[in-house]
Design a protein around this motif. Structure first.
Motif, PDB file in Angstrom:
ATOM      1  N   LEU A   1       4.136   4.943   4.616  1.00 22.17           N
ATOM      2  CA  LEU A   1       3.492   6.218   4.893  1.00 22.17           C
ATOM      3  C   LEU A   1       4.508   7.350   4.983  1.00 22.17           C
ATOM      4  O   LEU A   1       4.347   8.400   4.337  1.00 22.17           O
ATOM      5  CB  LEU A   1       2.698   6.118   6.209  1.00 22.17           C
ATOM      6  N   LEU A   2       5.557   7.155   5.777  1.00 22.86           N
ATOM      7  CA  LEU A   2       6.527   8.227   5.994  1.00 22.86           C
ATOM      8  C   LEU A   2       7.293   8.558   4.719  1.00 22.86           C
ATOM      9  O   LEU A   2       7.519   9.736   4.397  1.00 22.86           O
ATOM     10  CB  LEU A   2       7.495   7.840   7.116  1.00 22.86           C
ATOM     11  N   PHE A   3       7.705   7.531   3.975  1.00 24.91           N
ATOM     12  CA  PHE A   3       8.418   7.786   2.729  1.00 24.91           C
ATOM     13  C   PHE A   3       7.551   8.615   1.782  1.00 24.91           C
ATOM     14  O   PHE A   3       8.010   9.611   1.205  1.00 24.91           O
ATOM     15  CB  PHE A   3       8.818   6.463   2.060  1.00 24.91           C
ATOM     16  N   THR A   4       6.314   8.209   1.630  1.00 22.86           N
ATOM     17  CA  THR A   4       5.433   8.889   0.679  1.00 22.86           C
ATOM     18  C   THR A   4       5.122  10.312   1.130  1.00 22.86           C
ATOM     19  O   THR A   4       5.154  11.252   0.328  1.00 22.86           O
ATOM     20  CB  THR A   4       4.120   8.098   0.511  1.00 22.86           C
ATOM     21  N   MET A   5       4.837  10.486   2.421  1.00 23.96           N
ATOM     22  CA  MET A   5       4.533  11.828   2.919  1.00 23.96           C
ATOM     23  C   MET A   5       5.728  12.775   2.773  1.00 23.96           C
ATOM     24  O   MET A   5       5.587  13.906   2.307  1.00 23.96           O
ATOM     25  CB  MET A   5       4.110  11.753   4.393  1.00 23.96           C
ATOM     26  N   VAL A   6       6.902  12.309   3.172  1.00 25.30           N
ATOM     27  CA  VAL A   6       8.094  13.157   3.087  1.00 25.30           C
ATOM     28  C   VAL A   6       8.383  13.513   1.637  1.00 25.30           C
ATOM     29  O   VAL A   6       8.698  14.673   1.314  1.00 25.30           O
ATOM     30  CB  VAL A   6       9.304  12.452   3.735  1.00 25.30           C
ATOM     31  N   TYR A   7       8.259  12.542   0.745  1.00 26.14           N
ATOM     32  CA  TYR A   7       8.535  12.801  -0.674  1.00 26.14           C
ATOM     33  C   TYR A   7       7.557  13.834  -1.230  1.00 26.14           C
ATOM     34  O   TYR A   7       7.951  14.769  -1.944  1.00 26.14           O
ATOM     35  CB  TYR A   7       8.430  11.499  -1.474  1.00 26.14           C
TER      36      TYR A   7
END
Length: 595
Positions: free
Chosen positions: A512-518
């Motif tokens: 979740l965090l990787f995708t949101m930040v990207y």
């Protein structure tokens, strides 16, 4: 009878039908609110799933994206339909056998962790809220045009209608309302397509007309369309112009995002038996295919008609004049859509004509200079208006235009209701009942579910007023978030006994965090100190991967993190491993158990 009155009759009749069904199917218990009492026939559930699935993105925006990009945007078709195959084969029957109401409840029980359940609630809310923004955008577009009000007013009207049938009906009311909405939207999508296919190619079935012959020129329709758009400096319609890596990753993100969307998965909790869950997915594919097999023809034929209207004598002739636009009934659609702010044009060189061409193509510079053109004068054509405007562009009868108005609203409202139900169920059942107030009575839980639904509608309406992109583009981001967070957790929860609670939580958070930040970095939604506003773009990306395609990478990181952490920590208890075994290998197709 004028067109506004016709639109009002079609839209009003459809709304009366939806609200009437909701009153008839009003939920009287939490079982009916969350899962329609688990008594929905698989054919009806497949039809309701089709309506739940074929959102504003499918009905309103997808054909527009295909029309103005061509083959490269076939990723939407491949990804969204392929996701249902994954859902039918890998998730639906197993989750139904588990016998719970919500996706977070499954994750919490399978990974024996309230924390895992709360993380799943977080993932669900983020993905669903992102998704519902696209639906509310579509509601505003449809209302704004056909009821001749502003997008903001249209969005508020749509929110009131959703409130009227979703808050009180719950899953039971939403299910039977969606059956009616499917019938409305599929007729509204296919009937204009049949008319236009007959006009251009003489073929009744639009899919066959797409590969047929343009009757005006005697050439194959797609070949003629390629010639027209390339003459105007645009890329060929049937060619592959984007990089293959992004195309594959985007398709994969849409596929696994589809299989991980909570509001779609919830539909399979409503049927009586495990076998019915698989049959529901099969029927859903049939009902969805009716629209998705028609969409490529709608996109291509709409692009063909639009270009021919701006260059009525061919691309080597004269562009359409402002006098013609003002006086020819065939161009009245432009005046009506201009009022919405979604269509604009400007006579930049004061020649009394509107030149539509790709002024970003250097190969067009010499031709533009020779003809006195100073830039593309169709300054705005919002992709989201194409399907709704298509009958007007093709000069179809007024009743067809009214039907399309009702269909576009049915598509947006049906999916919005499903998403809002998923959000409210997560808040009331997983957060309130499951975590904060476990001793809550059934009547209190039902009331909290309705309050949560009302709050979710208010939030979705607010966000829908300022969407981050076209309906289909916004929805694509939601798929990436669901693909990176929820889908891997469901897959590992069903097909492996080794993933433990720590691994599942870490995996979901990493994805979740990787995708949101990207996505936020790539879209330029992070504030950068020293700048006056959010930048439009941020240079640099991971191997050139676009934000809409990053969900597949996020899912991979989720899997890897979960397996690595689980291998370094204690294995799940034996009873959990036995539970996984019983869920993964359904014993017969009888009534589903609670295990």
């Amino acid at each position: 009878m004028d067109q506004f009155t016709i639109n009002l009759l079609f839209v009003g009749a459809s709304f009366a039908l939806y609200i009437g069904i909701a009153i008839w199917a009003r939920a009287g218990s939490t079982s009916e609110f969350y899962a329609a009492g688990r008594g929905v026939h698989p054919v009806l559930n497949g039809m309701a799933t089709g309506a739940d699935w074929m959102s504003a993105a499918s009905f309103i925006s997808m054909a527009g994206l295909i029309a103005f990009v061509g083959y490269d945007n076939s990723t939407y078709l491949m990804g969204w339909t392929g996701g249902y195959v994954l859902l039918a084969l890998l998730l639906a029957p197993y989750l139904r056998k588990f016998g719970k109401y919500t996706v977070p409840e499954f994750i919490g029980d399978r990974f024996y962790s309230p924390t895992a359940r709360m993380v799943a609630v977080l993932c669900l809310i983020i993905a669903s809220v992102t998704y519902v923004i696209g639906q509310m955008t579509g509601v505003g577009v449809a209302f704004g045009r056909f009821l001749e009000v502003s997008n903001t007013t249209g969005l508020l009207i749509g929110a009131v209608v959703v409130f009227a049938y979703a808050v009180f009906g719950g899953m039971k009311g939403v299910t039977y309302t969606q059956v009616a909405q499917y019938c409305v939207l599929i007729l509204a999508y296919t009937i204009p397509a049949v008319f236009i296919s007959l006009q251009l190619t003489g073929k009744v079935i639009p899919g066959l007309g797409l590969f047929g012959t343009d009757m005006s020129s005697g050439e194959p329709l797609l070949l003629k369309l390629d010639q027209i758009v390339t003459d105007l400096g645009f890329k060929s319609y049937t060619g592959h112009h984007t990089d293959t890596l992004n195309m594959v990753l985007f398709t994969l993100s849409l596929m696994i995002g589809t299989a991980g969307l909570p509001h779609v998965i919830m539909r399979f909790f409503t049927v009586p038996r495990v076998a019915d869950a698989r049959w529901s997915a099969g029927w859903a594919l049939v009902f969805i295919a009716l629209l998705y097999l028609t969409a490529p023809a709608v996109g291509a034929m709409a692009r063909f008609n639009i270009t021919n209207q701006f260059w009525p004598n061919g691309t080597e002739g004269e562009a359409v004049s402002l006098e013609t636009i003002a006086n020819d009934p065939a161009y009245h659609w432009m005046a009506t859509w201009e009022k919405t702010g979604l269509l604009k044009w400007e006579d930049k060189n004061d020649d009394g004509k509107i030149q539509y061409y790709n002024d970003k193509n250097p190969d067009m510079e010499a031709r533009a200079t020779a003809n006195g053109w100073v830039g593309n004068e169709l300054t705005k054509f919002d992709n989201d208006i194409l399907v709704l405007a298509n009958p007007e562009i093709a000069n179809l009868p007024g009743w067809v235009i009214g039907l399309v108005a009702a269909g576009g609203l049915a598509a947006a409202l049906s999916t919005a209701a499903g998403l809002l139900l998923a959000i409210s169920s997560a808040v009331s059942h997983d957060l309130m009942k499951g975590q904060l107030t476990p001793n809550m009575s059934e009547s209190s839980e039902l009331m909290s579910a309705r309050v949560a639904m009302a709050v979710a509608i208010a939030v979705a309406t607010y966000l829908g007023l300022n969407p981050p992109g076209f309906a289909a583009q916004t929805v694509a981001l939601a798929f990436g978030l669901a693909a990176a967070s929820i889908f891997p957790a469901l897959m590992m929860g069903i097909f492996t006994k080794r993933i433990n609670n720590v691994g599942a939580v870490v995996g979901m958070l990493v994805g979740l965090l990787f995708t949101m930040v990207y996505i936020f970095l790539h879209k330029g939604w992070f504030f950068i100190p020293g700048t006056a506003s959010f930048p439009d773009t941020v240079e640099g990306s991971l191997f050139g991967i676009q934000s809409t395609a990053i969900g597949a990478v996020g899912a991979l990181l989720n899997f890897v993190a979960a397996f690595v952490v689980s291998s370094m920590t204690a294995a799940p208890p034996k009873e959990i491993q036995d539970l996984v075994e019983s869920v993964r290998i359904p014993r017969g197709a009888g009534a589903a158990t609670d295990h």
